[in-house]
Enzyme design. Structure first.
Site, PDB file in Angstrom:
ATOM      1  N   PHE A 149      -2.596  30.782 -27.146  1.00 54.35           N
ATOM      2  CA  PHE A 149      -4.032  31.525 -25.974  1.00 54.35           C
ATOM      3  C   PHE A 149      -5.463  29.971 -26.237  1.00 54.35           C
ATOM      4  O   PHE A 149      -6.070  30.067 -24.826  1.00 54.35           O
ATOM      5  CB  PHE A 149      -5.181  32.012 -27.587  1.00 54.35           C
ATOM      6  CG  PHE A 149      -5.379  30.633 -28.967  1.00 54.35           C
ATOM      7  CD1 PHE A 149      -6.238  30.449 -28.913  1.00 54.35           C
ATOM      8  CD2 PHE A 149      -4.521  31.078 -29.539  1.00 54.35           C
ATOM      9  CE1 PHE A 149      -7.352  28.831 -28.985  1.00 54.35           C
ATOM     10  CE2 PHE A 149      -4.908  30.109 -31.078  1.00 54.35           C
ATOM     11  CZ  PHE A 149      -6.221  28.893 -30.925  1.00 54.35           C
ATOM     12  N   GLU A 176      -3.149  38.076 -25.770  1.00 49.17           N
ATOM     13  CA  GLU A 176      -4.132  38.583 -25.872  1.00 49.17           C
ATOM     14  C   GLU A 176      -5.589  38.585 -26.198  1.00 49.17           C
ATOM     15  O   GLU A 176      -5.995  38.862 -25.861  1.00 49.17           O
ATOM     16  CB  GLU A 176      -3.328  39.776 -26.966  1.00 49.17           C
ATOM     17  CG  GLU A 176      -3.045  40.103 -28.052  1.00 49.17           C
ATOM     18  CD  GLU A 176      -2.359  39.100 -28.542  1.00 49.17           C
ATOM     19  OE1 GLU A 176      -1.320  37.865 -27.726  1.00 49.17           O
ATOM     20  OE2 GLU A 176      -0.914  39.587 -29.450  1.00 49.17           O
ATOM     21  N   SER A 226       3.326  29.141 -31.234  1.00 42.38           N
ATOM     22  CA  SER A 226       3.165  28.679 -33.013  1.00 42.38           C
ATOM     23  C   SER A 226       4.635  28.372 -33.491  1.00 42.38           C
ATOM     24  O   SER A 226       5.850  29.178 -32.603  1.00 42.38           O
ATOM     25  CB  SER A 226       3.049  29.383 -34.292  1.00 42.38           C
ATOM     26  OG  SER A 226       3.176  30.409 -33.737  1.00 42.38           O
ATOM     27  N   CYS A 281      -2.410  21.597 -28.953  1.00 46.17           N
ATOM     28  CA  CYS A 281      -1.024  21.472 -29.417  1.00 46.17           C
ATOM     29  C   CYS A 281      -0.949  19.717 -29.637  1.00 46.17           C
ATOM     30  O   CYS A 281      -0.287  19.024 -30.062  1.00 46.17           O
ATOM     31  CB  CYS A 281      -0.190  21.690 -28.379  1.00 46.17           C
ATOM     32  SG  CYS A 281       0.697  21.251 -27.645  1.00 46.17           S
ATOM     33  N   GLU A 383       0.239  23.195 -39.830  1.00 51.14           N
ATOM     34  CA  GLU A 383      -0.925  22.523 -38.898  1.00 51.14           C
ATOM     35  C   GLU A 383      -1.855  23.474 -39.123  1.00 51.14           C
ATOM     36  O   GLU A 383      -1.479  24.653 -39.325  1.00 51.14           O
ATOM     37  CB  GLU A 383       0.271  23.191 -37.028  1.00 51.14           C
ATOM     38  CG  GLU A 383      -0.748  23.049 -35.742  1.00 51.14           C
ATOM     39  CD  GLU A 383       0.386  23.973 -35.229  1.00 51.14           C
ATOM     40  OE1 GLU A 383       0.290  25.273 -34.571  1.00 51.14           O
ATOM     41  OE2 GLU A 383       0.060  23.156 -34.195  1.00 51.14           O
TER      42      GLU A 383
HETATM   43  P1  NAD Z   1       1.117  32.296 -31.382  1.00 52.97           P
HETATM   44  O1  NAD Z   1       2.168  32.032 -31.477  1.00 52.97           O
HETATM   45  O2  NAD Z   1       0.468  32.787 -32.032  1.00 52.97           O
HETATM   46  O3  NAD Z   1       1.296  33.349 -29.826  1.00 52.97           O
HETATM   47  C1  NAD Z   1       1.849  32.607 -28.708  1.00 52.97           C
HETATM   48  C2  NAD Z   1       2.043  33.850 -27.701  1.00 52.97           C
HETATM   49  O4  NAD Z   1       3.539  34.507 -28.779  1.00 52.97           O
HETATM   50  C3  NAD Z   1       1.299  34.908 -27.606  1.00 52.97           C
HETATM   51  O5  NAD Z   1       1.542  35.545 -26.158  1.00 52.97           O
HETATM   52  C4  NAD Z   1       1.746  35.705 -28.336  1.00 52.97           C
HETATM   53  O6  NAD Z   1       1.224  37.352 -28.213  1.00 52.97           O
HETATM   54  C5  NAD Z   1       2.911  36.323 -28.807  1.00 52.97           C
HETATM   55  N1  NAD Z   1       3.951  36.840 -30.174  1.00 52.97           N
HETATM   56  C6  NAD Z   1       2.290  36.426 -31.651  1.00 52.97           C
HETATM   57  N2  NAD Z   1       2.845  36.707 -32.375  1.00 52.97           N
HETATM   58  C7  NAD Z   1       4.220  37.136 -32.014  1.00 52.97           C
HETATM   59  C8  NAD Z   1       5.549  37.960 -32.470  1.00 52.97           C
HETATM   60  N3  NAD Z   1       5.329  38.112 -34.393  1.00 52.97           N
HETATM   61  N4  NAD Z   1       6.460  38.859 -31.813  1.00 52.97           N
HETATM   62  C9  NAD Z   1       6.651  38.286 -30.768  1.00 52.97           C
HETATM   63  N5  NAD Z   1       5.192  37.555 -30.242  1.00 52.97           N
HETATM   64  C10 NAD Z   1       4.607  37.186 -30.495  1.00 52.97           C
HETATM   65  O7  NAD Z   1       0.171  30.996 -31.052  1.00 52.97           O
HETATM   66  P2  NAD Z   1      -0.976  30.950 -30.698  1.00 52.97           P
HETATM   67  O8  NAD Z   1      -1.842  31.082 -31.922  1.00 52.97           O
HETATM   68  O9  NAD Z   1      -1.210  31.420 -29.615  1.00 52.97           O
HETATM   69  O10 NAD Z   1      -1.107  29.132 -29.570  1.00 52.97           O
HETATM   70  C11 NAD Z   1      -1.442  28.629 -31.151  1.00 52.97           C
HETATM   71  C12 NAD Z   1       0.131  28.093 -31.205  1.00 52.97           C
HETATM   72  O11 NAD Z   1       0.456  27.650 -29.927  1.00 52.97           O
HETATM   73  C13 NAD Z   1      -0.403  26.233 -31.991  1.00 52.97           C
HETATM   74  O12 NAD Z   1       0.693  26.234 -33.325  1.00 52.97           O
HETATM   75  C14 NAD Z   1      -0.222  25.256 -30.980  1.00 52.97           C
HETATM   76  O13 NAD Z   1       0.191  24.305 -32.198  1.00 52.97           O
HETATM   77  C15 NAD Z   1       1.136  26.133 -30.691  1.00 52.97           C
HETATM   78  N6  NAD Z   1       0.907  25.516 -28.546  1.00 52.97           N
HETATM   79  C16 NAD Z   1       2.355  24.576 -28.803  1.00 52.97           C
HETATM   80  C17 NAD Z   1       2.211  23.482 -27.581  1.00 52.97           C
HETATM   81  C18 NAD Z   1       3.791  22.979 -26.852  1.00 52.97           C
HETATM   82  O14 NAD Z   1       2.935  22.238 -25.999  1.00 52.97           O
HETATM   83  N7  NAD Z   1       3.779  22.777 -28.046  1.00 52.97           N
HETATM   84  C19 NAD Z   1       0.760  23.968 -26.832  1.00 52.97           C
HETATM   85  C20 NAD Z   1      -0.116  24.673 -27.071  1.00 52.97           C
HETATM   86  C21 NAD Z   1      -0.100  25.383 -28.283  1.00 52.97           C
END
Ligand code: NAD
Length: 498
Positions: A149, A176, A226, A281, A383
């Protein structure tokens, strides 16, 4: 309330699974749209469209593909204000910060303009008698991106740009929480001349993600989010024989040496720790001053700066940061502040009571600052992803370096010092993927690669830069001999250069 769609085969397609989730406007707390959650069948429909369109797109020569990207850049510039406001309203970040989100994505599209050059193969003339060898890069076919997101323009563009430029068809499964901008980007690509079916958007949750991971026609998956989900996607995608790259969570340290310029350090820390409400991130979430005097000085300067942070609705152009993304995120971050207090850290600035006048239902949190954090605490190990900065005091440079190296995450890190030797030693020894020297958010530019180490990244190749071209193509090597060079008679031994 608006109902979002999928974008498949160049058209908006209504969700048919009957499952939806709500998306909010964080600055008011209002529910603004219903987001369809795709079923396996809906994902399959996108794959079928992509698969049918991909060979035609791969046959378009790279220079013509680059022209579509040029047109997209024109359209993105024309619609910049509209995109930024849409992004800010749905994500919560401020409009200037939303423009930065879009811009960092645009820079990868600019990098993709060089695709005719980036796809050039290798050639060896006369590798043997009358034998030439050459290699070429070919697209994988249908590939997918699953994005978080917190950068709803930048990260979809980091995935879509190189994937499409290389001649693949792309399926995006955006977060989403804020799917409107990714949908709009797909529309703009279509308007720029990209054939229908080359950039598809499927909204959804775990069901859609699992359908992507299990679909044999999807050859590669790029994920950002994540760490637990990154690891899950990496494991399942690899088990299904796909090429997978997953970028996960972070805990970015800033080491502050006694000789650092304190004013510059505090300016950098306040922006990198609290910008975008800490939902980056690459945000700095831990400051590690070296020596008690440095720590005392840092805390003395930080407290008034954190107390005077200007928090506002996303449309307030003068705000330092806006609300966090959802009420659940707000509760989780506040929960971590409670945990830190119970663990014995000293909360020197408490932003939990912050209320935004006129926006009482928005998801706001004032800046929080912890001192005397120790490495066994959960607020250090995990985090938080909010406007909460921890100060962990180190006695020596080596102790500070070890902290960075021992942490589970290794996304970004920074050191502030005037001493070249120390900076060089740190850059060389630190076990982190992206390092800043007197620079707090070392996100490399588009022509370098972006990626973390340890449990911040799974897979071999990074995002954007040359790695992205390698990730979205497979190499074919051709060894050619012309009939005039062929000697008579069969050879039953392995060919060698002897
Ligand atoms: P998230 O892991 O909750 O979601 C990321 C994606 O995975 C979304 O599209 C979501 O719909 C999907 N998802 C969520 N739960 C799932 C599941 N159980 N099974 C399959 N798919 C699932 O992350 P977020 O809250 O949207 O974003 C924040 C996180 O992203 C933080 O941990 C941040 O550090 C990380 N991030 C990392 C980078 C990087 O380059 N390392 C960059 C931006 C964000």
């Amino acid at each position: 309330m608006k109902e979002l769609t999928h974008f498949i085969g160049g058209k908006h397609v209504k969700g048919t699974s009957g499952r939806f989730t709500d998306a909010y406007e964080p600055m008011t707390g209002d529910t603004v749209s219903k987001v369809p959650l795709a079923s396996k069948e809906e994902v399959r429909a996108a794959v079928e469209n992509a698969k049918a369109a991909q060979p035609g797109w791969a046959a378009v020569n790279p220079q013509r593909r680059a022209r579509v990207f040029m047109k997209f850049l024109e359209l993105a510039a024309k619609h910049n204000d509209e995109l930024a406001e849409m992004l800010a309203r749905e994500h919560g970040k401020t409009i200037p910060d939303a423009k930065g989100d879009i811009q960092r994505g645009i820079e990868v599209i600019e990098f993709c303009l060089g695709i005719p050059h980036l796809l050039k193969g290798e050639f060896t003339d006369s590798a043997g008698s009358n034998i030439d060898i050459y290699s070429m890069r070919q697209p994988l076919g249908v590939v997918a991106g699953i994005t978080p997101f917190n950068f709803p323009a930048m990260i979809p563009l980091w995935k879509a740009g190189p994937a499409i430029a290389c001649g693949n068809a792309f399926i995006l499964k955006p977060s989403e929480r804020d799917a409107s901008v990714p949908l709009r980007l797909a529309e703009l690509f279509l308007e720029a001349g990209l054939p229908p079916g080359i950039f598809n958007v499927v909204n959804g949750d775990k069901e859609a993600v699992d359908a992507i991971l299990d679909d044999a026609d999807i050859k590669a998956v790029g994920f950002v989010g994540s760490t637990p989900i990154a690891e899950y996607i990496y494991t399942r995608g690899c088990a299904n024989g796909k090429r997978v790259q997953c970028f996960g969570g972070a805990k970015n340290h800033m080491v502050v040496m006694p000789d650092a310029d304190m004013k510059q350090t505090v300016d950098a820390l306040i922006g990198a720790g609290y910008g975008s409400a800490g939902e980056r991130c690459m945000a700095i979430s831990v400051a590690v001053p070296v020596g008690e005097d440095t720590a005392n000085e840092l805390i003395k300067h930080l407290i008034p700066r954190v107390e005077s942070l200007k928090i506002g609705p996303s449309t307030d152009l003068a705000a330092d940061y806006g609300p966090v993304v959802t009420k659940a995120a707000l509760e989780k971050i506040k929960g971590y502040v409670d945990i830190g207090i119970n663990e014995g850290a000293k909360l020197v600035v408490d932003g939990r009571g912050f209320k935004m006048q006129g926006y009482e239902n928005g998801f706001y949190l004032g800046g929080c600052l912890f001192d005397n954090v120790t490495k066994d605490m959960r607020i250090y190990k995990e985090e938080i992803f909010g406007p909460v900065l921890s100060v962990l005091r180190a006695k020596t440079y080596n102790e500070a370096l070890s902290l960075c190296n021992d942490h589970e995450y290794g996304n970004g890190v920074a050191i502030f010092t005037r001493d070249g030797d120390t900076a060089r030693d740190f850059a060389s020894k630190v076990q982190v993927g992206m390092v800043g020297v007197n620079l707090p958010i070392p996100v490399p530019l588009a022509y370098y690669t972006f990626g973390g180490w340890k449990r911040s990244g799974f897979g071999d190749l990074n995002q954007h830069g040359p790695d992205s071209i390698r990730f979205y193509t497979k190499t074919k090597t051709v060894t050619a001999r012309w009939p005039s060079g062929i000697k008579e008679g069969a050879n039953f031994s392995i060919p060698t250069m002897s």
